[in-house]
Design an enzyme around this catalytic site. Structure first.
Site, mmCIF file in Angstrom:
data_model
loop_
_atom_site.group_PDB
_atom_site.id
_atom_site.type_symbol
_atom_site.label_atom_id
_atom_site.label_comp_id
_atom_site.label_asym_id
_atom_site.label_seq_id
_atom_site.Cartn_x
_atom_site.Cartn_y
_atom_site.Cartn_z
ATOM 1 N N LYS A 195 0.845 -1.284 0.034
ATOM 2 C CA LYS A 195 0.010 -0.035 0.072
ATOM 3 C C LYS A 195 1.005 1.104 0.018
ATOM 4 O O LYS A 195 1.489 1.601 0.968
ATOM 5 C CB LYS A 195 -0.984 0.036 1.239
ATOM 6 C CG LYS A 195 -1.889 1.452 1.437
ATOM 7 C CD LYS A 195 -2.642 1.101 2.554
ATOM 8 C CE LYS A 195 -3.847 2.391 2.662
ATOM 9 N NZ LYS A 195 -4.325 2.205 3.702
ATOM 10 N N LYS A 248 -2.221 -1.835 -3.621
ATOM 11 C CA LYS A 248 -3.209 -0.555 -3.798
ATOM 12 C C LYS A 248 -2.156 0.669 -3.676
ATOM 13 O O LYS A 248 -1.086 0.717 -2.880
ATOM 14 C CB LYS A 248 -4.012 -0.598 -2.250
ATOM 15 C CG LYS A 248 -4.664 0.658 -2.353
ATOM 16 C CD LYS A 248 -5.508 0.991 -0.955
ATOM 17 C CE LYS A 248 -6.362 1.915 -0.833
ATOM 18 N NZ LYS A 248 -7.041 2.113 0.556
#
Length: 324
Positions: A195, A248
């Site tokens: 992320k 992500k």
């Protein structure tokens, strides 16, 4: 011209193109995110995310019934609450917002809907960071028990899968052990393994009311300039017991998805995040792009890169408008 090899032969018409397509999409791959707020009969438009709302539990259940009829049966829940303090207390209480939502889903849909919950403290902390704040520093190890307790509260309510997104070191192991110790060995864990600290999250922070009050998240979310480091994060999460690894954001990081696909046998999820969604929506509203065409091109691109699970705010539109 005397070419023995003519690739265009297999592009002649749609039938043959479909026959040899290397990448296919299925409804089974899609997960729809939702934002849940306190109260009743609440429906708040997220102005930076056209078509997305914050909804109280009662309104959300009606929305989910409508979406379920379209084919949506895998969902990701985010809690948005005004109950914030510097310990994230409302994140792990037995009757917290998301736990109540899960119980209502189970009463209404039983096990016909697969429920995933985001496990992070940013929306529950008064300072808006994803962990305990001490003297301007996010304290990693003090945060882990809170995350583990938050995940347990969701498991006790009946969640199918928890998804820690905080990026604290060791949180997958802490959550996995806490769930197992309390008898929830069957609760799956999808880790936001890779992320990045990204500008693509802007609309989400409005939707979740989770922007940090001071500073930024660069000390715990990943530096987008780094590629090799991402594999270290993913490998650690796999070793700690993650069942699914997530990347992500999505579109700007397809190289990372491809590399991760080569490194792991675990399923890979990709989060087509709020900024990516909103750029398409606003461009379509101004007739700059064909919305259906560009959305589906993006979905195929993320799948082609190696992702099996597509978490996207476009899910409802894809199913409703039969773009798939």
């Amino acid at each position: 011209m005397d070419n023995l090899t003519r690739p265009r032969r297999l592009r002649k018409n749609k039938i043959v193109r479909d026959l040899i397509a290397e990448t296919t999409l299925s409804r089974d791959q899609f997960v729809m995110p939702y934002f849940i707020v306190d109260g009743t009969n609440k429906r708040e438009a997220v102005t930076t995310m056209p078509g997305i709302e914050r909804q109280s539990i009662d309104v959300f259940i009606r929305q989910l019934q409508s979406d379920f009829e379209l084919g949506v049966n895998k969902i990701l829940l985010f809690g948005v609450t005004d109950e914030k303090d510097d310990k994230g207390t409302s994140a792990f209480r037995k009757d917290n917002l998301i736990a109540r939502t899960i119980r209502e889903i189970r009463r209404t849909f039983a096990d016909r809907v697969y429920v995933i919950t985001d496990v992070c403290l940013c929306a529950y902390m008064s300072h808006g960071h994803c962990g305990v704040l001490r003297g301007g520093e996010i304290v990693n190890d003090e945060t882990l028990p809170i995350l583990a307790q938050m995940a347990l509260s969701h498991a006790e309510a009946g969640v199918d899968m928890v998804a820690p997104s905080d990026m604290m070191d060791g949180r997958v192991l802490a959550i996995r052990e806490h769930l197992d110790e309390n008898g929830f060995t069957g609760t799956a864990l999808m880790s936001y393994s890779i992320k990045f600290s990204s500008s693509y999250y802007g609309p989400f922070r409005e939707a979740a009311h989770s922007a940090p009050a001071s500073g930024d998240r660069k000390s715990y979310q990943m530096d987008f300039r780094n590629g090799r480091e991402t594999m270290l994060e993913a490998i650690l999460d796999e070793e700690e017991g993650a069942d699914i690894l997530m990347v992500k954001p999505g579109l700007a990081y397809l190289d990372i998805v491809g590399e991760l696909r080569r490194r792991t046998q675990l399923p890979i999820a990709i989060y087509n995040v709020s900024g990516e969604y909103s750029m398409v929506k606003f461009a379509a509203q101004h007739a700059a792009v064909d919305e259906a065409a560009i959305v589906m091109e993006n979905m195929y691109a993320m799948t082609r890169a190696g992702a099996r699970i597509l978490i996207t705010y476009h899910t409802r539109d894809i199913f409703k408008n039969k773009w798939l």
